[in-house]
Design a protein around this motif. Structure first.
Motif, PDB file in Angstrom:
ATOM      1  N   GLN A  22       0.832  -1.206   0.000  1.00  0.00           N
ATOM      2  CA  GLN A  22       0.000   0.000   0.000  1.00  0.00           C
ATOM      3  C   GLN A  22       0.864   1.252   0.000  1.00  0.00           C
ATOM      4  N   LEU A  23       1.928   1.190   0.806  1.00  0.00           N
ATOM      5  CA  LEU A  23       2.821   2.348   0.903  1.00  0.00           C
ATOM      6  C   LEU A  23       3.480   2.621  -0.448  1.00  0.00           C
ATOM      7  N   MET A  24       3.929   1.541  -1.089  1.00  0.00           N
ATOM      8  CA  MET A  24       4.611   1.696  -2.364  1.00  0.00           C
ATOM      9  C   MET A  24       3.652   2.213  -3.437  1.00  0.00           C
ATOM     10  N   LEU A  25       2.500   1.571  -3.513  1.00  0.00           N
ATOM     11  CA  LEU A  25       1.544   1.956  -4.551  1.00  0.00           C
ATOM     12  C   LEU A  25       1.040   3.374  -4.320  1.00  0.00           C
ATOM     13  N   GLY A  26       0.772   3.697  -3.046  1.00  0.00           N
ATOM     14  CA  GLY A  26       0.300   5.046  -2.725  1.00  0.00           C
ATOM     15  C   GLY A  26       1.308   6.089  -3.151  1.00  0.00           C
ATOM     16  N   LYS A  27       2.566   5.776  -2.919  1.00  0.00           N
ATOM     17  CA  LYS A  27       3.617   6.719  -3.288  1.00  0.00           C
ATOM     18  C   LYS A  27       3.699   6.853  -4.809  1.00  0.00           C
ATOM     19  N   ILE A  28       3.673   5.723  -5.509  1.00  0.00           N
ATOM     20  CA  ILE A  28       3.779   5.777  -6.963  1.00  0.00           C
ATOM     21  C   ILE A  28       2.622   6.582  -7.551  1.00  0.00           C
ATOM     22  N   ILE A  29       1.411   6.314  -7.043  1.00  0.00           N
ATOM     23  CA  ILE A  29       0.252   7.035  -7.578  1.00  0.00           C
ATOM     24  C   ILE A  29       0.336   8.516  -7.224  1.00  0.00           C
ATOM     25  N   GLY A  30       0.690   8.801  -5.961  1.00  0.00           N
ATOM     26  CA  GLY A  30       0.764  10.194  -5.518  1.00  0.00           C
ATOM     27  C   GLY A  30       1.751  10.996  -6.341  1.00  0.00           C
ATOM     28  N   VAL A  31       2.935  10.443  -6.519  1.00  0.00           N
ATOM     29  CA  VAL A  31       3.962  11.147  -7.300  1.00  0.00           C
ATOM     30  C   VAL A  31       3.522  11.258  -8.758  1.00  0.00           C
ATOM     31  N   GLY A  32       2.875  10.197  -9.275  1.00  0.00           N
ATOM     32  CA  GLY A  32       2.371  10.228 -10.645  1.00  0.00           C
ATOM     33  C   GLY A  32       1.383  11.368 -10.842  1.00  0.00           C
ATOM     34  N   LEU A  33       0.510  11.571  -9.842  1.00  0.00           N
ATOM     35  CA  LEU A  33      -0.452  12.667  -9.937  1.00  0.00           C
ATOM     36  C   LEU A  33       0.252  14.016  -9.920  1.00  0.00           C
ATOM     37  N   VAL A  34       1.310  14.100  -9.127  1.00  0.00           N
ATOM     38  CA  VAL A  34       2.095  15.341  -9.124  1.00  0.00           C
ATOM     39  C   VAL A  34       2.618  15.600 -10.532  1.00  0.00           C
ATOM     40  N   GLY A  35       3.150  14.543 -11.161  1.00  0.00           N
ATOM     41  CA  GLY A  35       3.675  14.672 -12.511  1.00  0.00           C
ATOM     42  C   GLY A  35       2.597  15.111 -13.490  1.00  0.00           C
ATOM     43  N   LEU A  36       1.429  14.468 -13.369  1.00  0.00           N
ATOM     44  CA  LEU A  36       0.322  14.792 -14.260  1.00  0.00           C
ATOM     45  C   LEU A  36      -0.087  16.253 -14.084  1.00  0.00           C
ATOM     46  N   THR A  37      -0.156  16.679 -12.824  1.00  0.00           N
ATOM     47  CA  THR A  37      -0.516  18.070 -12.540  1.00  0.00           C
ATOM     48  C   THR A  37       0.460  19.021 -13.221  1.00  0.00           C
ATOM     49  N   GLN A  38       1.736  18.702 -13.036  1.00  0.00           N
ATOM     50  CA  GLN A  38       2.757  19.596 -13.571  1.00  0.00           C
ATOM     51  C   GLN A  38       2.698  19.647 -15.103  1.00  0.00           C
ATOM     52  N   VAL A  39       2.571  18.476 -15.711  1.00  0.00           N
ATOM     53  CA  VAL A  39       2.538  18.427 -17.175  1.00  0.00           C
ATOM     54  C   VAL A  39       1.316  19.178 -17.706  1.00  0.00           C
ATOM     55  N   LEU A  40       0.178  19.004 -17.022  1.00  0.00           N
ATOM     56  CA  LEU A  40      -1.036  19.689 -17.478  1.00  0.00           C
ATOM     57  C   LEU A  40      -0.893  21.200 -17.353  1.00  0.00           C
ATOM     58  N   ILE A  41      -0.315  21.645 -16.225  1.00  0.00           N
ATOM     59  CA  ILE A  41      -0.128  23.090 -16.041  1.00  0.00           C
ATOM     60  C   ILE A  41       0.811  23.625 -17.115  1.00  0.00           C
ATOM     61  N   TRP A  42       1.867  22.867 -17.368  1.00  0.00           N
ATOM     62  CA  TRP A  42       2.796  23.302 -18.413  1.00  0.00           C
ATOM     63  C   TRP A  42       2.110  23.372 -19.769  1.00  0.00           C
ATOM     64  N   ALA A  43       1.339  22.320 -20.053  1.00  0.00           N
ATOM     65  CA  ALA A  43       0.666  22.275 -21.351  1.00  0.00           C
ATOM     66  C   ALA A  43      -0.221  23.493 -21.533  1.00  0.00           C
ATOM     67  N   ALA A  44      -0.809  23.969 -20.429  1.00  0.00           N
ATOM     68  CA  ALA A  44      -1.680  25.137 -20.532  1.00  0.00           C
ATOM     69  C   ALA A  44      -0.868  26.431 -20.537  1.00  0.00           C
ATOM     70  N   LEU A  45       0.190  26.450 -19.742  1.00  0.00           N
ATOM     71  CA  LEU A  45       0.920  27.710 -19.547  1.00  0.00           C
ATOM     72  C   LEU A  45       1.858  28.055 -20.689  1.00  0.00           C
ATOM     73  N   ILE A  46       2.563  27.044 -21.203  1.00  0.00           N
ATOM     74  CA  ILE A  46       3.626  27.348 -22.168  1.00  0.00           C
ATOM     75  C   ILE A  46       3.090  28.087 -23.400  1.00  0.00           C
ATOM     76  N   PRO A  47       2.028  27.552 -24.038  1.00  0.00           N
ATOM     77  CA  PRO A  47       1.535  28.298 -25.212  1.00  0.00           C
ATOM     78  C   PRO A  47       1.067  29.698 -24.822  1.00  0.00           C
ATOM     79  N   LEU A  48       0.426  29.781 -23.650  1.00  0.00           N
ATOM     80  CA  LEU A  48      -0.096  31.066 -23.189  1.00  0.00           C
ATOM     81  C   LEU A  48       1.027  32.085 -23.036  1.00  0.00           C
ATOM     82  N   VAL A  49       2.065  31.652 -22.331  1.00  0.00           N
ATOM     83  CA  VAL A  49       3.177  32.560 -22.062  1.00  0.00           C
ATOM     84  C   VAL A  49       3.880  32.936 -23.362  1.00  0.00           C
ATOM     85  N   VAL A  50       4.054  31.939 -24.226  1.00  0.00           N
ATOM     86  CA  VAL A  50       4.750  32.212 -25.485  1.00  0.00           C
ATOM     87  C   VAL A  50       3.982  33.234 -26.313  1.00  0.00           C
TER      88      VAL A  50
END
Lengths: 306, 437
Positions: free
Chosen positions: B226-254
């Motif tokens: 549970q600890l391992m899976l929770g960590k993998i999923i949690g960090v994965g969501l962090v990654g997803l969040t970051q990628v999504l924010i980037w996907a929205a921000l980069i074109p906007l900023v450019v």
């Protein structure tokens, strides 16, 4: 009913038998000491009780039934090597650990309020763990161990790194928890602490249970018929020559060895007859430390390992 | 299940709340945008020194004057070369260009001489070359009696237009290949980065939990799995969040920055040279074609598939990273060797991906997009080329099965590794833990 019982528990790691057929039953209401030198198998036993690992053979009973995942909320464990998430604040951290033990958010918050108030550390709530001193972290770790109101509380070297004031604070908590009917399992190398706190002990050496019993019974069974005598002035030579003098205490008392079969009363009578003023007369029982060293030193088990 | 959620929540929130996350998430797009702006400024930079070039036309190809360039002022002169040289020395001019007489109309070569105290720079060279070439071409045409119209008819371009065999076949255009390769490369690269960055994050976090011994407290409350899976999923969501924010921000900023600096959109600046060569209508057509091509992509299939490959690839690699993290001691360097078997396939996959976007239907592409360690990076790169459905289905199936298997296998290593201290662990031990459990 006994809250903790091990029945022929065996644990092997590769070729090493870490715990070899260990059985014991902690009497109800006794503060229990699990003793043993480094590498004796204490941690292995504790890890099995806390279900971090499973025994290869044998059973562990908590409150009368074989311990299982459902019992996780009933066990509190403070490992010897402390660990907390350094970047979390005290409140979040304790809430997290309490909720992992199965407490609802509401219950966890209530428990937290109780302990913050009890230890007078309300102001620490929002501090990050890394901002706290080692002693403070230790207190938090203790709260983390008991915050979910466990029935079985396992404390591995709970006083290491604590100053005398905090040591007493935790000691008092341990007594209080024991009085409330919680089973305390206390693991340490510090024999004077065991003598002070524990009622019942099991001594583990090389994976086996080599000594078990009530602390006072064990001490009695290891009595060597030694007495400490202190008098005003010196003991007359005539008297001393009848007995074997073992040592002098720092206060000037005499440690006297009585021959087997002779009771303390005989010595006392001789003293009275000689006319000296007796200020101290007591039997010297061996310290647990001595018993520990004697056992661990002499004990020569048939190695389970090839 | 409840406990996994708690773990996911903690792993996610502690990371997302960190200042460093906020900074990385917000500053990276700004950094990229700043880079793009600076890059386009540099590429768009034109020489600000103005050159005065005097031309001696011995051939008589120049009729009328010579038009000035932004940074070059031309003038014609009848003076002798020696006189002009003196004038260059007197700094009246910067350079002299001598166009020799065209002796043979059929000669394919013409050497123009350039006299200057400074060397010949690339921008000046290309301007002079093109100007002279045009003049000479017109001169030759006139001398040979060719009509302008006939000459134009000779300079034409060829294009290959792909057409489907069946009526309902996919409507490919000549842009399909390029656009597909572009989309594919971007997706493959994003995959590669996320696997590395967040896989490593999982590994370091596992290692930290082990060395700080918090893990012992944790697994007296939850199962190691549970600890391992929770960590993998949690960090994965962090990654997803970051990628999504980037996907929205980069074109906007450019886009925002481009407006601010009054620049053209950066995508066009890269191909500005190519565009300049075409007539504007054709360029506009190209952009339109590219846009339609991008719109024509089957995004309803590509986006979900990308997410599936993202999840599959992430779980596959993150679980391996977690297993390795659990085996690591406090000595970073010593245990670094354990990560090599993970990094090799990722790096190989990115190289294969670059080859595959060139030849999306090759045997290499087919096989590597089935192999689960490569497929998360290779298959997304092929998606824009509409690979056969059965291939995608099989590859997804293999990937999902393998990643579930790897999570399970890693959990076996993990639960042993996290409790073992003070021992250097090699691959042999890891293997043993997997088998024995």
């Amino acid at each position: 009913m006994s809250l903790l019982k091990l029945d022929r528990v065996l644990k092997q790691y590769e070729k090493v038998t870490a715990v070899n057929n260990v059985s014991f039953e902690v009497p109800e209401g006794a503060i229990f000491g699990l003793l043993g030198p480094n590498g004796a198998g204490k941690t292995s036993i504790i890890r099995m009780i806390t279900m971090i690992t499973r025994p290869d053979e044998g059973d562990i009973y908590v409150a009368g039934k074989v311990v299982g995942r459902d019992d996780i909320g009933r066990i509190g464990y403070m490992p010897e090597e402390r660990g907390l998430y350094k970047k979390m604040n005290v409140q979040d951290h304790l809430l997290y650990l309490a909720r992992l033990k199965g407490l609802s958010k509401k219950d966890a918050n209530a428990a937290l309020d109780y302990w913050f108030d009890r230890f007078g550390i309300e102001t620490w709530r929002k501090k990050n763990i890394e901002e706290l001193s080692k002693g403070m972290q230790q207190k938090i770790q203790f709260i983390a161990t008991v915050v979910h109101d466990p029935t079985l509380i396992i404390l591995d070297e709970p006083f290491s790194g604590l100053d005398p004031i905090n040591t007493n604070l935790i000691k008092d908590e341990i007594y209080e928890l024991a009085q409330k009917g919680k089973q305390i399992v206390f693991s340490t190398h510090r024999m004077e602490q065991v003598e002070e706190i524990c009622d019942y002990i099991v001594l583990i050496n090389k994976g086996e249970n080599v000594l078990e019993g009530w602390v006072k019974d064990i001490k009695n069974s290891f009595r060597e018929n030694l007495f400490e005598v202190q008098v005003e002035g010196e003991l007359p030579e005539s008297l001393l020559s009848q007995y074997e003098q073992r040592d002098r205490t720092r206060e000037g008392g005499y440690i006297v060895q009585l021959p087997e079969g002779k009771a303390g009363n005989a010595l006392l009578k001789d003293l009275m007859d000689s006319g000296v003023v007796v200020t101290t007369f007591k039997e010297v029982l061996p310290s647990l430390n001595e018993i520990f060293i004697k056992h661990v030193g002499e004990y020569n088990p048939v190695l389970a390992t090839a | 299940m409840d406990k996994i959620l708690l773990i996911i929540q903690r792993e996610y929130l502690t990371r997302v709340k960190k200042k460093s996350f906020l900074l990385a998430t917000l500053l990276t797009p700004l950094g990229i945008a700043a880079f793009i702006v600076v890059a386009s400024l540099i590429f768009g930079y034109e020489s600000d020194e103005s050159k005065r070039i005097v031309v001696i036309d011995e051939s008589g190809v120049i009729t009328g004057g010579i038009k000035d360039e932004a940074s070059i002022k031309f003038s014609l002169s009848k003076k002798s070369l020696e006189d002009l040289k003196q004038e260059v020395r007197d700094e009246k001019f910067d350079a002299i260009v001598v166009i020799p007489a065209v002796k043979n109309l059929y000669s394919k070569d013409l050497q123009v001489l350039y006299y200057s105290e400074d060397g010949l720079t690339l921008d000046v060279e290309s301007v002079v070359k093109n100007r002279v070439k045009d003049y000479v071409r017109d001169y030759k045409a006139a001398q040979l009696g060719l009509e302008e119209k006939s000459l134009d008819a000779l300079s034409f371009s060829t294009s290959v237009e792909p057409e489907p065999i069946d009526e309902d076949g996919e409507n490919a255009s000549k842009m399909t290949g390029a656009i597909g390769a572009g989309i594919g490369t971007i997706m493959g690269f994003v995959m590669y980065l996320t696997i590395f960055i967040y896989g490593m994050m999982v590994m370091r976090s596992v290692q930290e939990e082990k060395t700080t011994r918090i893990v012992e407290v944790m697994i007296s409350s939850v199962k190691p799995f549970q600890l391992m899976l929770g960590k993998i999923i949690g960090v994965g969501l962090v990654g997803l969040t970051q990628v999504l924010i980037w996907a929205a921000l980069i074109p906007l900023v450019v886009v925002g920055l481009s407006f601010f600096f009054g620049l053209e959109a950066p995508s066009s600046s890269a191909s500005a040279d190519a565009m300049a060569a075409m007539d504007p209508e054709e360029a506009e057509n190209m952009v339109l074609l590219a846009m339609t091509e991008i719109q024509n992509q089957n995004w309803w299939a590509i986006v979900p598939l990308f997410l599936i490959y993202f999840l599959g690839g992430y779980f596959l690699y993150a679980s391996m990273f977690a297993a390795v993290g659990s085996a690591m001691g406090e000595d970073q360097g010593e245990s670094q060797a354990l990560t090599i078997p993970i990094t090799i396939p990722v790096v190989l996959a990115i190289y294969i991906m670059f080859a595959v976007v060139q030849a999306p239907n090759s045997t290499l592409a087919m096989w590597s997009s089935q192999f689960p360690l490569f497929s998360p990076i290779v298959m997304p790169a092929r998606l824009a080329f509409s690979p056969p459905i059965w291939e995608v289905a099989l590859s997804v199936f293999i990937l999902v099965v393998t990643s579930v298997f790897f999570v399970w296998l890693s959990a076996r290593i993990y639960r042993t590794g996290i409790l073992l201290y003070g021992k250097k662990i090699g691959f042999k031990e890891l293997g043993k833990w997997m088998v024995r459990g």
